[in-house]
Design a protein around this motif. Structure first.
Motif, mmCIF file in Angstrom:
data_model
loop_
_atom_site.group_PDB
_atom_site.id
_atom_site.type_symbol
_atom_site.label_atom_id
_atom_site.label_comp_id
_atom_site.label_asym_id
_atom_site.label_seq_id
_atom_site.Cartn_x
_atom_site.Cartn_y
_atom_site.Cartn_z
ATOM 1 N N ASN A 264 0.822 -1.213 0.000
ATOM 2 C CA ASN A 264 0.000 0.000 0.000
ATOM 3 C C ASN A 264 0.854 1.260 0.000
ATOM 4 O OD1 ASN A 264 0.993 -0.312 2.595
ATOM 5 N ND2 ASN A 264 -0.888 0.367 3.608
ATOM 6 N N PRO A 265 1.770 1.405 -0.977
ATOM 7 C CA PRO A 265 2.584 2.629 -1.017
ATOM 8 C C PRO A 265 1.720 3.848 -1.315
ATOM 9 C CG PRO A 265 2.855 1.406 -3.046
ATOM 10 C CD PRO A 265 2.046 0.535 -2.122
ATOM 11 N N MET A 266 2.252 5.017 -0.972
ATOM 12 C CA MET A 266 1.560 6.260 -1.271
ATOM 13 C C MET A 266 1.383 6.418 -2.777
ATOM 14 S SD MET A 266 0.344 9.265 -0.284
ATOM 15 C CE MET A 266 1.041 9.770 1.290
ATOM 16 N N PRO A 267 0.156 6.593 -3.257
ATOM 17 C CA PRO A 267 -0.027 6.800 -4.699
ATOM 18 C C PRO A 267 0.535 8.143 -5.136
ATOM 19 C CG PRO A 267 -2.081 7.148 -3.530
ATOM 20 C CD PRO A 267 -1.106 6.628 -2.514
ATOM 21 N N GLU A 268 0.929 8.219 -6.387
ATOM 22 C CA GLU A 268 1.470 9.464 -6.933
ATOM 23 C C GLU A 268 0.733 9.820 -8.220
ATOM 24 O OE1 GLU A 268 5.848 10.273 -6.661
ATOM 25 O OE2 GLU A 268 5.901 8.095 -6.557
ATOM 26 N N SER A 269 0.543 11.107 -8.444
ATOM 27 C CA SER A 269 -0.109 11.566 -9.660
ATOM 28 C C SER A 269 0.936 11.832 -10.732
ATOM 29 C CB SER A 269 -0.908 12.840 -9.376
ATOM 30 O OG SER A 269 -0.080 13.825 -8.781
ATOM 31 N N VAL A 270 1.679 10.784 -11.131
ATOM 32 C CA VAL A 270 2.704 10.900 -12.159
ATOM 33 C C VAL A 270 2.362 9.949 -13.299
ATOM 34 C CG1 VAL A 270 4.542 11.627 -10.613
ATOM 35 C CG2 VAL A 270 4.144 9.193 -10.969
ATOM 36 N N THR A 271 2.749 10.341 -14.516
ATOM 37 C CA THR A 271 2.463 9.517 -15.689
ATOM 38 C C THR A 271 3.693 9.270 -16.545
ATOM 39 O OG1 THR A 271 1.830 11.498 -16.948
ATOM 40 C CG2 THR A 271 0.066 10.299 -15.806
ATOM 41 N N ASP A 272 4.869 9.708 -16.057
ATOM 42 C CA ASP A 272 6.075 9.526 -16.862
ATOM 43 C C ASP A 272 7.178 8.771 -16.132
ATOM 44 O OD1 ASP A 272 6.659 11.503 -15.059
ATOM 45 O OD2 ASP A 272 7.478 12.926 -16.520
ATOM 46 N N ARG A 273 6.846 8.119 -15.044
ATOM 47 C CA ARG A 273 7.787 7.256 -14.323
ATOM 48 C C ARG A 273 6.993 6.344 -13.401
ATOM 49 N NH1 ARG A 273 7.936 8.784 -9.109
ATOM 50 N NH2 ARG A 273 7.671 10.976 -8.549
ATOM 51 N N PRO A 274 7.620 5.264 -12.894
ATOM 52 C CA PRO A 274 6.908 4.395 -11.950
ATOM 53 C C PRO A 274 6.637 5.118 -10.630
ATOM 54 C CG PRO A 274 8.789 3.259 -12.920
ATOM 55 C CD PRO A 274 8.928 4.707 -13.286
ATOM 56 N N THR A 275 5.585 4.697 -9.967
ATOM 57 C CA THR A 275 5.286 5.204 -8.622
ATOM 58 C C THR A 275 6.361 4.731 -7.647
ATOM 59 O OG1 THR A 275 2.908 5.284 -8.975
ATOM 60 C CG2 THR A 275 3.658 5.073 -6.691
ATOM 61 N N ARG A 276 6.834 5.629 -6.831
ATOM 62 C CA ARG A 276 7.878 5.287 -5.879
ATOM 63 C C ARG A 276 7.282 4.472 -4.737
ATOM 64 N NH1 ARG A 276 10.571 10.377 -4.919
ATOM 65 N NH2 ARG A 276 11.039 10.088 -7.131
ATOM 66 N N ALA A 277 7.832 3.289 -4.486
ATOM 67 C CA ALA A 277 7.259 2.384 -3.489
ATOM 68 C C ALA A 277 8.315 1.826 -2.548
ATOM 69 C CB ALA A 277 6.530 1.238 -4.196
ATOM 70 N N HIS A 278 9.453 2.493 -2.444
ATOM 71 C CA HIS A 278 10.475 2.018 -1.516
ATOM 72 C C HIS A 278 11.191 3.206 -0.893
ATOM 73 C CE1 HIS A 278 13.368 3.005 -4.710
ATOM 74 N NE2 HIS A 278 14.315 2.943 -3.776
ATOM 75 N N GLU A 279 11.826 2.937 0.242
ATOM 76 C CA GLU A 279 12.705 3.904 0.886
ATOM 77 C C GLU A 279 13.962 3.182 1.349
ATOM 78 O OE1 GLU A 279 10.767 6.122 3.968
ATOM 79 O OE2 GLU A 279 9.133 6.783 2.668
ATOM 80 N N HIS A 280 14.988 3.973 1.657
ATOM 81 C CA HIS A 280 16.260 3.415 2.123
ATOM 82 C C HIS A 280 16.336 3.485 3.646
ATOM 83 C CE1 HIS A 280 18.250 3.256 -1.877
ATOM 84 N NE2 HIS A 280 17.438 4.275 -2.132
ATOM 85 N N ILE A 281 16.918 2.458 4.233
ATOM 86 C CA ILE A 281 17.262 2.465 5.654
ATOM 87 C C ILE A 281 18.730 2.061 5.748
ATOM 88 C CG2 ILE A 281 16.806 1.545 7.952
ATOM 89 C CD1 ILE A 281 14.003 0.807 6.953
ATOM 90 N N PHE A 282 19.580 2.981 6.141
ATOM 91 C CA PHE A 282 21.009 2.708 6.221
ATOM 92 C C PHE A 282 21.387 2.267 7.629
ATOM 93 C CE2 PHE A 282 20.712 5.868 2.766
ATOM 94 C CZ PHE A 282 21.290 5.122 1.755
ATOM 95 N N LEU A 283 22.147 1.190 7.696
ATOM 96 C CA LEU A 283 22.723 0.748 8.966
ATOM 97 C C LEU A 283 24.135 1.296 9.051
ATOM 98 C CD1 LEU A 283 22.809 -0.884 11.591
ATOM 99 C CD2 LEU A 283 23.444 -2.901 10.222
ATOM 100 N N LEU A 284 24.350 2.212 9.987
ATOM 101 C CA LEU A 284 25.645 2.854 10.205
ATOM 102 C C LEU A 284 26.132 2.500 11.603
ATOM 103 C CD1 LEU A 284 24.057 6.050 8.928
ATOM 104 C CD2 LEU A 284 26.134 5.267 7.805
ATOM 105 N N THR A 285 27.426 2.285 11.743
ATOM 106 C CA THR A 285 27.963 1.932 13.052
ATOM 107 C C THR A 285 29.110 2.859 13.430
ATOM 108 O OG1 THR A 285 29.566 0.323 12.178
ATOM 109 C CG2 THR A 285 27.346 -0.485 12.667
ATOM 110 N N LYS A 286 29.301 3.007 14.720
ATOM 111 C CA LYS A 286 30.342 3.893 15.230
ATOM 112 C C LYS A 286 31.721 3.288 15.047
ATOM 113 C CE LYS A 286 31.471 6.580 19.398
ATOM 114 N NZ LYS A 286 30.976 6.970 20.751
#
Length: 465
Positions: A264-286
């Motif tokens: 159930n990603p957020m719908p987008e009103s775009v017609t010239d690219r795919p709807t964005r359905a992912h985000e990044h989560i970076f694991l960073l360590t000290k």
């Protein structure tokens, strides 16, 4: 079971972190406001007319709120349920054109350029590194946005995106942010991750300090322009190494060509690219070596009735909420982060974690002698299993206990999770339910109060560990 403690601090992230002691939290889980997408209404105004609303003319329609509410909450709420329903105007960015008041705002995400946004994020997480324990980790959730030739401003208050696109507001006007073409995907997540990885360096002559990746170079050697102009000798010295970038988790909110995982990603009103359905989560360590309980986050391989290591693509749906915060991530996203990197118990004196001890036994793999075509592990040519090694056995891990990593021989306390952009408090409540201590920092007083209410109502345990 020791009852966890929690605290919600209503302050900007940098200032609150500066007041925290060294090595005082075990893991940081957070999602800063994304660049140019949202306006959280935290600005104050100096001089000018105290009765002025400091807003531009109305450019958003009432129906946009209903669309955003339905998209984020499965259609369960209408626009007039929202606290900011009647606030349709957008605030001026720097100076009010009506009364001349100057805007003072410490929120992240409203910077004029992506470079300024990344610089502010790095400044905050440089301070967070001091607060983080030596065995600590950071889970940083970031979404991307696109450049627009004529951005109208951040896309909504209270975390919603009223226009239902991921176009960054940038600096306004008729041009996209510097270095970008109209409709360019900015690449904010990776720009930020690489900057955090790079660290800091300083000139030993004039003491100018800069991110390592931003020093100008000549023949691949960093130079200090300030000293070069004055024809003074200088040497660039790294003053602080960056974070270790250990993983890029893809939060898949929905998949194409896979009906079972449409999400159930957020719908987008775009017609010239795919709807964005992912985000990044970076694991960073000290540090290079850190606390990571891989056993706690092993997942079940239902096809083979065995367990396997946690993977780096997480298919987790958004979850509807009755909060007035539309950018909250679901608890299910936070659970494995806490389980993996926030110790269940730490030494009450030195803060070092207690680590899991295990026994590993092996047994024949469930499909070892299967001749079914879908087993893909049986060699039809020589009529035997093709590999007698690790693929031929299933490894069964049994927890035998938890042991200290120090010699203090004293009492323990729960590990501590910090969220410097707490929002409505999802990280905090999840940590409490998992019997961890939790600290949240939130600039918006309404969200801070909401986070306190949710934390006070949180029940444990969420899962048995």
């Amino acid at each position: 079971m020791t009852q966890p403690t929690w605290n919600i601090i209503n302050d900007d992230a940098l200032h609150a972190l500066q007041l925290m002691p060294d090595n005082s939290v075990d893991t940081i889980i957070t999602s800063p406001p994304y660049y140019g997408l949202r306006e959280y209404g935290t600005a104050t105004w100096e001089k000018g007319d105290p009765h002025c609303d400091h807003q531009k003319e109305t450019i958003r329609k009432r129906r946009n709120f209903a669309q955003a509410a339905n998209a984020c909450d499965g259609g369960n709420r209408k626009a007039n349920d929202r606290a900011d329903h009647d606030t349709l105007g957008l605030y001026y960015r720097d100076t009010c054109h009506k009364c001349g008041a100057t805007r003072i705002d410490k929120q992240i995400g409203v910077e004029a350029t992506p470079q300024q946004y990344v610089a502010n994020i790095v400044t905050i997480f440089r301070e967070a590194k001091r607060v983080l324990a030596d065995h600590g980790s950071i889970w940083l959730n970031l979404g991307d946005s696109s450049a627009h030739p004529n951005p109208s401003g951040p896309q909504g208050k209270s975390g919603d995106r009223a226009t239902k696109t991921f176009t960054a507001a940038g600096s306004g006007g008729n041009i996209p942010p510097p270095g970008l073409k109209p409709k360019d995907l900015i690449g904010i997540p990776w720009l930020t991750a690489k900057a955090l990885q790079a660290g800091f360096s300083t000139c030993d002559n004039c003491h100018t300090e800069l991110r390592t990746d931003l020093w100008p170079t000549h023949d691949n050697t960093p130079i200090c322009l300030n000293c070069a102009i004055k024809q003074q000798k200088h040497q660039i010295i790294q003053t602080e190494p960056g974070y270790f970038l250990r993983a890029d988790i893809i939060w898949a909110k929905g998949w194409s060509f896979c009906p079972d995982r449409a999400g159930n990603p957020m719908p987008e009103s775009v017609t010239d690219r795919p709807t964005r359905a992912h985000e990044h989560i970076f694991l960073l360590t000290k540090n290079q070596h850190y606390y990571y309980d891989y056993v706690a986050v092993r997942e079940t391989n239902t096809a083979l009735n065995t367990q396997r290591n946690l993977r780096d693509v997480w298919a987790i749906n958004l979850k509807g909420s009755t909060d007035n915060h539309f950018a909250a991530y679901p608890e299910a996203l936070v659970v494995p982060m806490i389980q993996a990197t926030c110790p269940q118990t730490v030494c009450a004196k030195c803060g070092k974690p207690h680590v899991r001890t295990i026994e590993t036994t092996s047994q024949p793999h469930p499909n070892r002698y299967s001749q079914k075509p879908d087993a893909k592990q049986f060699n039809q040519d020589d009529n035997q299993y093709s590999d007698a090694g690790s693929l031929g056995v299933a490894h069964i891990i049994t927890t035998t206990g938890f042991i200290p990593t120090c010699n203090c021989n004293t009492t323990t306390k729960p590990g501590t999770t910090l969220d410097p952009f707490a929002g409505s408090g999802t990280t905090i409540t999840t940590a409490i339910k998992l019997n961890r201590n939790a600290i949240g920092i939130e600039l918006n007083p309404q969200y801070a109060q909401l986070a306190k209410q949710k934390a006070s109502q949180a029940q444990l345990p969420l899962f048995s560990l």
